[in-house]
Each structure stands twice: as C-alpha cells, then as structure tokens.
Design a protein around this motif. Structure first.
Motif, short mmCIF file in Angstrom:
data_model
loop_
_atom_site.label_atom_id
_atom_site.label_comp_id
_atom_site.label_asym_id
_atom_site.label_seq_id
_atom_site.Cartn_x
_atom_site.Cartn_y
_atom_site.Cartn_z
N GLU A 1 0.83 -1.20 0.00
CA GLU A 1 0.00 0.00 0.00
C GLU A 1 0.87 1.25 0.00
O GLU A 1 0.56 2.24 -0.68
CB GLU A 1 -0.90 -0.02 1.22
N LEU A 2 1.95 1.20 0.73
CA LEU A 2 2.87 2.34 0.80
C LEU A 2 3.51 2.60 -0.56
O LEU A 2 3.52 3.74 -1.05
CB LEU A 2 3.96 2.07 1.85
N GLU B 1 2.48 1.60 -3.55
CA GLU B 1 1.44 2.02 -4.50
C GLU B 1 1.10 3.50 -4.33
O GLU B 1 0.95 4.23 -5.32
CB GLU B 1 0.17 1.19 -4.30
N SER B 2 0.99 3.95 -3.09
CA SER B 2 0.65 5.35 -2.82
C SER B 2 1.76 6.29 -3.25
O SER B 2 1.50 7.37 -3.81
CB SER B 2 0.34 5.53 -1.33
N ARG C 1 1.40 9.03 -6.36
CA ARG C 1 1.64 10.46 -6.15
C ARG C 1 2.77 10.96 -7.05
O ARG C 1 2.72 12.09 -7.55
CB ARG C 1 1.96 10.73 -4.68
N THR D 1 -7.76 2.65 10.49
CA THR D 1 -8.65 2.94 9.37
C THR D 1 -9.56 1.75 9.12
O THR D 1 -9.19 0.61 9.40
CB THR D 1 -7.84 3.23 8.09
N GLY E 1 -7.76 -0.62 4.36
CA GLY E 1 -6.34 -0.40 4.16
C GLY E 1 -5.54 -0.53 5.44
O GLY E 1 -6.04 -0.94 6.48
N LYS F 1 -1.87 4.79 2.86
CA LYS F 1 -2.41 5.79 1.93
C LYS F 1 -2.58 7.13 2.62
O LYS F 1 -2.21 8.18 2.08
CB LYS F 1 -3.75 5.31 1.37
N GLN F 2 -3.15 7.11 3.81
CA GLN F 2 -3.37 8.34 4.55
C GLN F 2 -2.02 8.98 4.94
O GLN F 2 -1.89 10.21 4.95
CB GLN F 2 -4.19 8.06 5.81
N VAL G 1 0.84 8.85 3.28
CA VAL G 1 1.43 9.50 2.10
C VAL G 1 0.68 10.78 1.76
O VAL G 1 1.29 11.79 1.39
CB VAL G 1 1.45 8.54 0.89
N LYS G 2 -0.65 10.77 1.89
CA LYS G 2 -1.45 11.95 1.59
C LYS G 2 -1.07 13.13 2.48
O LYS G 2 -1.14 14.29 2.07
CB LYS G 2 -2.94 11.65 1.75
#
Length: 201
Positions: free
Chosen positions: A14-15, A17-18, A22, A142, A145, A149-150, A152-153
């Motif tokens: 997930e990391l 991919e995020s 970006r 969360t 996930g 994702k959060q 990285v955002k």
C-alpha cells in the motif's frame, strides 16, 4: 504492464502504491505492485515473475538487521539468484535496514506531520530496531487499508521529496522511471524453450 514490484507485506504494498501514484500519476497504473506473505515468499515471487514472465521486476524487502555486512550478504545472494534469471537491467533489489518503515523516522518533524501526532523519545527508541511496530502505534486506525495511503497523503511536498530521495525509495523510483520512459516495455532474452503464452497476466 511495464514492471512488477514485489513488497514483503500488505502495508509495504500500500505504501509503494501510494508513493508511485503520487509521483507518477496515471503512469503508476502500468506498474503492478504485489504483496507477499513474508520475506522468503517475496524473494520467491519476484524470481518467479522475473524468470517466468520476463518483465522488469523490483523486490523491496526488509534486511531485518542494521548490520551492514549481514545486509550485503543478503544482497549478494539475491543478486546471484536474480542474475541467473534475467539481464541486470531487468531487475532491482532493495534491502531496507532494518525495515522499510525506518525512512519515516529519519526526521522527527516529518513523522509528526505525517502522523499528526507528537513523537516522543520512546517512539524514536522503539524505532531503532522495530520501526514497523513503532510506526503502527502512531498511525490512526482505518476501516480500510493499512494506513499507508493516509500517511502518504499527509506528507508535505518537501517531506514527500525527502522520502523519495531516501536510500530505500530512490532506487525504486529511478527503476520505475526507466520502465515508464522506455518506448516499448523492456523484455529480457526469451529462452528458446519458453512459450510466453503459457504465462497468464
């Protein structure tokens, strides 16, 4: 499909991919990131993809040690295995010391901005040998996930660039950039006894 990236677990998948999304936007869709069920499974999966499908493959796993010599021993063994499977330009091996999540503890201010929490000396001490567990304690829970994702955002543009320039992610970003920049998806030398139709996508 331009390339595969094999990560050690779901959080790292997930990391990655995020970060790729970006950095590369829609181009990241051409990179398939897969999660393994541990280090050995990641090694095996990456080798299988590389030798079987002859598509550029990056492996990103934990070294599980901060010892330089032990890390280099792992790297040497993996490079030998990968080198017998495909040409050097087809693959990348990233070994994070001791774990991928250690990159978030390089700067306290970055970590606090990303997690939205005050980081204590105890948090930093925990991260010395177990950054994954230390980071998980700081991340909000969360419903879907794993929190990457959060994370990285929330990174500022400066924080994001620092992360991408780290020893862990810089080689991966450069590898992906090369694959996306190629006019045609790079392929290795197909062995005469291999029929590409036998490998499903």
């Amino acid at each position: 499909m331009r390339a595969y990236v094999v990560a050690e677990n779901e959080f790292d998948k997930e990391l990655v991919e995020s970060l790729l999304a970006r950095r590369f936007g829609k181009g990241a869709r051409e990179i398939l990131v897969r999660a393994a069920s541990g280090k050995q499974d990641a090694w095996s999966s990456a080798l299988s993809l590389l030798s079987g499908r002859m598509i550029p493959t990056a492996l990103i796993v934990d070294a599980d040690t901060i010892d330089h010599d032990l890390t280099e021993e792992q790297r040497t063994d993996l490079e030998y295995l990968f080198g017998t499977s495909a040409p050097r330009h087809m693959w990348l091996i990233v070994l994070a010391q001791p774990e991928v999540e250690a990159v978030f503890f390089s700067e306290r201010a970055l970590l606090e901005r990303a997690t939205g929490k005050k980081v204590s000396e105890l948090d930093i001490a925990r991260a010395a040998l177990g950054p994954r567990a230390a980071l998980q304690k700081l991340l909000p829970r969360t419903k879907s996930g794993h929190g990457a994702k959060q994370l990285v955002k929330k990174l500022s543009e400066s924080d994001f660039e620092k992360l991408l320039s780290s020893e862990v992610f810089r080689p991966l970003i450069e590898f992906v950039q090369r694959q996306l920049s190629a006019k045609e998806p790079p392929r290795g030398i197909q062995r005469s006894w291999e029929d590409p139709r036998t490998f499903s996508s």
